[in-house]
Design an enzyme around this catalytic site. Structure first.
Site, PDB file in Angstrom:
ATOM      1  N   GLY A   7      45.912  42.100  42.415  1.00 44.89           N
ATOM      2  CA  GLY A   7      45.234  42.721  43.551  1.00 44.89           C
ATOM      3  C   GLY A   7      43.732  42.853  43.324  1.00 44.89           C
ATOM      4  O   GLY A   7      43.158  42.188  42.457  1.00 44.89           O
ATOM      5  N   LEU A   8      43.142  43.742  44.103  1.00 48.16           N
ATOM      6  CA  LEU A   8      41.697  43.954  44.014  1.00 48.16           C
ATOM      7  C   LEU A   8      41.455  44.941  42.880  1.00 48.16           C
ATOM      8  O   LEU A   8      41.262  46.138  43.083  1.00 48.16           O
ATOM      9  CB  LEU A   8      41.169  44.477  45.357  1.00 48.16           C
ATOM     10  CG  LEU A   8      39.655  44.554  45.568  1.00 48.16           C
ATOM     11  CD1 LEU A   8      38.968  43.288  45.100  1.00 48.16           C
ATOM     12  CD2 LEU A   8      39.342  44.832  47.017  1.00 48.16           C
ATOM     13  N   HIS A   9      41.482  44.426  41.652  1.00 48.04           N
ATOM     14  CA  HIS A   9      41.527  45.245  40.452  1.00 48.04           C
ATOM     15  C   HIS A   9      40.897  44.438  39.328  1.00 48.04           C
ATOM     16  O   HIS A   9      40.818  43.214  39.410  1.00 48.04           O
ATOM     17  CB  HIS A   9      43.003  45.562  40.146  1.00 48.04           C
ATOM     18  CG  HIS A   9      43.191  46.342  38.891  1.00 48.04           C
ATOM     19  ND1 HIS A   9      43.966  45.895  37.853  1.00 48.04           N
ATOM     20  CD2 HIS A   9      42.691  47.529  38.490  1.00 48.04           C
ATOM     21  CE1 HIS A   9      43.953  46.792  36.876  1.00 48.04           C
ATOM     22  NE2 HIS A   9      43.174  47.785  37.247  1.00 48.04           N
ATOM     23  N   ALA A  10      40.423  45.122  38.292  1.00 54.04           N
ATOM     24  CA  ALA A  10      39.874  44.481  37.102  1.00 54.04           C
ATOM     25  C   ALA A  10      38.813  43.437  37.458  1.00 54.04           C
ATOM     26  O   ALA A  10      37.914  43.720  38.236  1.00 54.04           O
ATOM     27  CB  ALA A  10      40.992  43.921  36.238  1.00 54.04           C
TER      28      ALA A  10
ATOM     29  N   HIS B 225      42.078  52.273  31.337  1.00 51.88           N
ATOM     30  CA  HIS B 225      43.512  52.288  31.613  1.00 51.88           C
ATOM     31  C   HIS B 225      44.160  51.015  31.113  1.00 51.88           C
ATOM     32  O   HIS B 225      43.491  49.992  30.961  1.00 51.88           O
ATOM     33  CB  HIS B 225      43.766  52.452  33.115  1.00 51.88           C
ATOM     34  CG  HIS B 225      43.134  51.371  33.949  1.00 51.88           C
ATOM     35  ND1 HIS B 225      41.843  51.450  34.402  1.00 51.88           N
ATOM     36  CD2 HIS B 225      43.605  50.182  34.379  1.00 51.88           C
ATOM     37  CE1 HIS B 225      41.557  50.356  35.097  1.00 51.88           C
ATOM     38  NE2 HIS B 225      42.610  49.573  35.092  1.00 51.88           N
TER      39      HIS B 225
END
Lengths: 154, 89
Positions: free
Chosen positions: B13-16, A70
């Site tokens: 945030g809590l991502h990647a 994504h």
């Protein structure tokens, strides 16, 4: 919120039941082309670069046989999702080492704020259900895939 | 069971990358670790799909809980990851 938008996010034209290429890099281009061939990508190279940058930061192979590449990119004007699936599975560098068989791509406009994270988390929650994964793996037409996603993100 | 509430610092945030570091760390401990929004359901912190499904944004409060011999060490390390800006991680 998402379920009303499935026709716009994931139109039938973005759903392929053909076998994608066997490598992660080529499969990402395959998914991108589903969206591009539907006329939604203004700059294919720019979109691809955004997707590659995101993979470089951390893989989108989230495990359990799922890959969700994504990106936010100025190369699309509306949020778009594409679907493909692999019979053999593709090495997506997932932490659980399971090859990705279900592939979703999410592209959202650069100014999309947190929309891509909302789509990503809704899709991830839906895919935690084994029956959803099984239905997607066995679907015989694009309509079934679209309906399954519509119901599952509900 | 040891637990603590942590406010997420990384901008996305809590991502990647922060999410990846978080799940990797959770897999590195023997304890069973759960994470979830303070007012929501908790999920297995060692599953990338489950953690991605939380959609935890910067500024969100999440509850971490751990059960096992190394529970305190696990909570320390996971809290560190959640409270470190992404470019310092």
């Amino acid at each position: 919120m998402l379920e009303d938008d499935i026709d716009r996010l994931l139109p039938l034209a973005h759903i392929s039941l053909s076998e994608p290429p066997a490598t992660k890099a080529a499969a990402i281009e395959f998914l991108l082309d589903l969206i591009a061939d539907n006329g939604r990508v203004t700059d294919r190279e720019a979109a691809l670069e955004s997707l590659r940058e995101r993979e470089k930061e951390a893989t989108t192979g989230v495990g359990m046989g799922i890959g969700i590449p994504h990106a936010k990119t100025s190369a699309v004007e509306e949020p778009s999702v594409a679907f493909a699936r692999s019979s053999e599975g593709i090495d997506f560098d997932a932490m659980d080492d399971k090859p990705a068989r279900l592939l979703f791509m999410i592209l959202v406009p650069a100014e999309g704020g947190e929309e891509h994270l909302q789509i990503l988390s809704a899709l991830s929650r839906a895919l935690m259900h084994e029956d959803v994964r099984e239905t997607l793996l066995e679907a015989e037409d694009a309509e079934t895939v679209q309906e399954t996603v519509r119901e599952a993100v509900n | 069971m040891p637990e603590r509430v942590v406010t997420i610092v990384p901008e996305d945030g809590l991502h990647a990358r922060p999410a990846s570091k978080f799940v990797e760390a959770a897999n590195g401990f023997d304890s069973e670790i759960q994470v979830g929004h303070v007012d929501g359901e908790s999920v297995n912190a060692a599953s990338m799909l489950a953690v991605t499904g939380l959609g935890a944004a910067s500024g969100d409060e999440v509850r971490l809980s751990a059960e096992g011999e190394d529970a305190e060490a696990a909570l320390d390390e996971l809290e560190r990851i959640l409270t470190t800006p992404e470019d310092e991680l």
